[in-house]
Design an enzyme around this catalytic site. Structure first.
Site, short mmCIF file in Angstrom:
data_model
loop_
_atom_site.label_atom_id
_atom_site.label_comp_id
_atom_site.label_asym_id
_atom_site.label_seq_id
_atom_site.Cartn_x
_atom_site.Cartn_y
_atom_site.Cartn_z
N GLU A 134 1.02 -1.30 -0.11
CA GLU A 134 0.38 -0.07 -0.02
C GLU A 134 0.59 1.33 -0.01
O GLU A 134 0.41 2.56 -0.14
CB GLU A 134 -0.92 -0.40 1.12
CG GLU A 134 -2.35 -1.02 1.10
CD GLU A 134 -3.48 -0.99 1.82
OE1 GLU A 134 -3.67 0.09 2.38
OE2 GLU A 134 -3.69 -2.47 2.29
N LYS A 162 3.03 3.41 7.09
CA LYS A 162 4.09 2.07 7.29
C LYS A 162 4.78 2.27 5.66
O LYS A 162 6.32 2.52 5.78
CB LYS A 162 3.77 1.32 6.14
CG LYS A 162 2.30 0.84 6.80
CD LYS A 162 3.34 -0.41 7.83
CE LYS A 162 3.62 -1.88 7.70
NZ LYS A 162 4.32 -2.40 8.68
N1 LIG Z 1 -2.77 -8.70 6.33
C1 LIG Z 1 -1.96 -8.06 5.12
O1 LIG Z 1 -2.50 -8.01 4.28
C2 LIG Z 1 -0.58 -7.56 5.21
C3 LIG Z 1 -0.17 -7.33 3.98
C4 LIG Z 1 0.96 -6.89 3.92
C5 LIG Z 1 1.77 -6.35 5.05
N2 LIG Z 1 1.33 -6.49 6.27
C6 LIG Z 1 1.53 -5.74 7.55
O2 LIG Z 1 2.29 -7.33 7.81
C7 LIG Z 1 2.21 -7.16 9.39
C8 LIG Z 1 1.19 -7.96 10.06
O3 LIG Z 1 0.07 -7.48 9.44
P1 LIG Z 1 -1.23 -8.36 10.47
O4 LIG Z 1 -2.20 -8.46 9.24
O5 LIG Z 1 -0.79 -9.71 11.29
O6 LIG Z 1 -1.24 -7.39 11.64
P2 LIG Z 1 -2.56 -7.71 12.41
O7 LIG Z 1 -3.15 -6.20 13.21
O8 LIG Z 1 -3.11 -8.62 12.81
O9 LIG Z 1 -1.29 -7.97 13.70
C9 LIG Z 1 -0.50 -6.65 14.45
C10 LIG Z 1 -0.47 -7.23 16.54
O10 LIG Z 1 1.20 -6.51 16.30
C11 LIG Z 1 0.59 -6.08 18.15
N3 LIG Z 1 1.01 -4.80 18.07
C12 LIG Z 1 0.09 -3.53 17.54
N4 LIG Z 1 0.46 -2.64 18.77
C13 LIG Z 1 1.89 -2.83 18.94
C14 LIG Z 1 2.46 -2.26 19.84
N5 LIG Z 1 2.44 -0.52 20.18
N6 LIG Z 1 3.71 -2.37 20.52
C15 LIG Z 1 3.87 -4.45 20.40
N7 LIG Z 1 2.72 -4.65 19.72
C16 LIG Z 1 1.92 -4.33 18.60
C17 LIG Z 1 -0.75 -6.52 17.77
O11 LIG Z 1 -1.15 -6.79 19.01
C18 LIG Z 1 -1.00 -7.70 17.09
O12 LIG Z 1 -0.84 -8.72 16.96
C19 LIG Z 1 2.56 -5.50 9.60
O13 LIG Z 1 3.08 -4.26 9.93
C20 LIG Z 1 1.56 -4.97 8.15
O14 LIG Z 1 1.27 -3.76 8.14
C21 LIG Z 1 0.26 -6.57 6.49
#
Ligand SMILES: NC(=O)c1ccc[n+]([C@@H]2O[C@H](COP(=O)([O-])OP(=O)(O)OC[C@H]3O[C@@H](n4cnc5c(N)ncnc54)[C@H](O)[C@@H]3O)[C@@H](O)[C@H]2O)c1
Length: 353
Positions: A134, A162
């Site tokens: 994104e 991000k």
């Molecule tokens: N979901 C997607 O399709 C996707 C695609 C590409 C990249 N990403 C990236 O992958 C990573 C994970 O995404 P996801 O979908 O699993 O997210 P998610 O929201 O399911 O999980 C995020 C996790 O981070 C923890 N967290 C949030 N704030 C925190 C903090 N301040 N300190 C410690 N822990 C904290 C939360 O408790 C949660 O367990 C992210 O960085 C996201 O940008 C996601």
């Protein structure tokens, strides 16, 4: 070789698949999963590996400027795989500051702690930042794909936060010689996805015969990747990616939201023994999200040619597996929706968190 690795955000959707893969595949590694357990974190996602001797959970916030450096001093990490983030675009529109705090400030706090801990011996260390497609903004319907050279052009507070964190990670490589790698991945789907996101939300609504909300006319295109294929890519990039490099990860699998939801309805009609076309009547178009990017699509040639990665599943197969998982794990879904998941793990398994 023995290594101690910090994985942040391991109780979330993608993080839990990454933690499971590393804990099972590398018994010689010590895996420390650090997660603040925000609304998106759920330790039940990892109940199958919680007792493994090479796994430790630490409840902490990546923005904590006292605790995080102390943790690095205590554990002497060899590597960091950083996934912790605020990840939902709609939430970023209503509360951008939470995204700046965790995604920008939290990432820089981790970089500072790693830099201080690795001051003397940086050889063999690695800071891996997991990011999103994104950051590149939106594509037209012209068949073009995002490559690692595409210009950053974020359109939501989520993608801007991000993008900013990606820039900081690169800066620490260029300014301080920090050994970093970054990956930018397309939309993931699979088990343990929080039901505020399109696929699990729609599965739940179809199951309960509730309206399936779709933004605008459902014409937005996303490139979908099965979460376990993302976790495999992270494993490869962590071990074999070149320091200072970026790798795009995508499924080469573009779907408009409306076609995706129609496919999901067909799969679920079959699984639930409903008449074909019954669930499609639940589709409800709602006012479009502001700044809604039209199309994302990723070119993963670099990852495929340099590191030999390929996605293992076709989308139809992966989506069916995902539906099966949600139908077999209705208790998990119920607990997340009614909020009982917040203290369920501690009550059920007796582990203090
Ligand atoms: N979901 C997607 O399709 C996707 C695609 C590409 C990249 N990403 C990236 O992958 C990573 C994970 O995404 P996801 O979908 O699993 O997210 P998610 O929201 O399911 O999980 C995020 C996790 O981070 C923890 N967290 C949030 N704030 C925190 C903090 N301040 N300190 C410690 N822990 C904290 C939360 O408790 C949660 O367990 C992210 O960085 C996201 O940008 C996601």
């Amino acid at each position: 070789m023995k290594k101690t690795i910090l994985i942040t955000g391991g109780a979330g959707f993608i993080g839990s698949h990454v933690v499971r893969l590393f804990v099972r595949q590398y018994p010689e590694y010590q895996i420390v999963n650090l997660d603040a357990l925000t609304y998106a974190g759920n330790l039940e996602n990892l109940k199958d590996i919680a007792q493994y001797p090479n796994y430790t959970f630490v409840k902490a916030d990546i923005t904590d400027e006292v605790f995080i450096p102390e943790l690095f001093r205590n554990y002497k990490f060899d590597g960091v795989i950083h996934l912790a983030a605020e990840s939902h675009v709609d939430r970023s529109i209503s509360d951008p500051m939470a995204f700046i705090r965790t995604n920008v400030f939290g990432t820089v706090n981790l970089l500072n702690a790693a830099r201080a801990a690795w001051k003397e011996h940086v050889e063999g260390k690695r800071f891996y930042h997991v990011s999103t497609d994104e950051v590149y903004g939106a594509l037209d319907f012209d068949g073009k794909l995002f490559t690692e050279a595409s210009r950053y052009d974020p359109h939501s507070p989520y993608s801007a936060s991000k993008a900013s964190s990606d820039h900081f990670v690169r800066t620490y490589h260029d300014t301080y010689g920090m050994p970093v790698v970054i990956s930018n991945c397309s939309n993931n789907y699979g088990a343990n996805h929080f039901p505020e996101k399109l696929i699990p939300l729609s599965i739940n609504n179809i199951k309960n015969k509730k309206p399936i909300p779709i933004y605008g006319k459902g014409e937005n295109v996303r490139d979908w990747l099965w979460v376990e294929d993302h976790a495999r890519a992270i494993d490869l990039i962590f071990h074999r990616g070149k320091s200072g490099e970026t790798y795009n990860i995508g499924g080469n699998n573009e779907w408009t939201n409306i076609d995706l939801i129609r496919l999901l309805c067909r799969i679920m009609d079959k699984k639930l023994g409903r008449r074909e076309g019954e669930s499609e009547t639940l589709i409800t178009f709602v006012k479009d999200r502001s700044g809604h990017d039209l199309r994302y699509a990723i070119d993963s040639t670099k990852l495929k040619t340099e590191l030999g990665w390929e996605p293992s599943l076709q989308f139809e197969e992966g989506l069916e597996k995902t539906v099966d998982w949600y139908l077999e794990n209705q208790d998990w879904l119920e607990r997340v929706i009614n909020g009982a998941y917040r203290d369920y793990y501690e009550k059920q398994y007796g582990h203090k968190v």
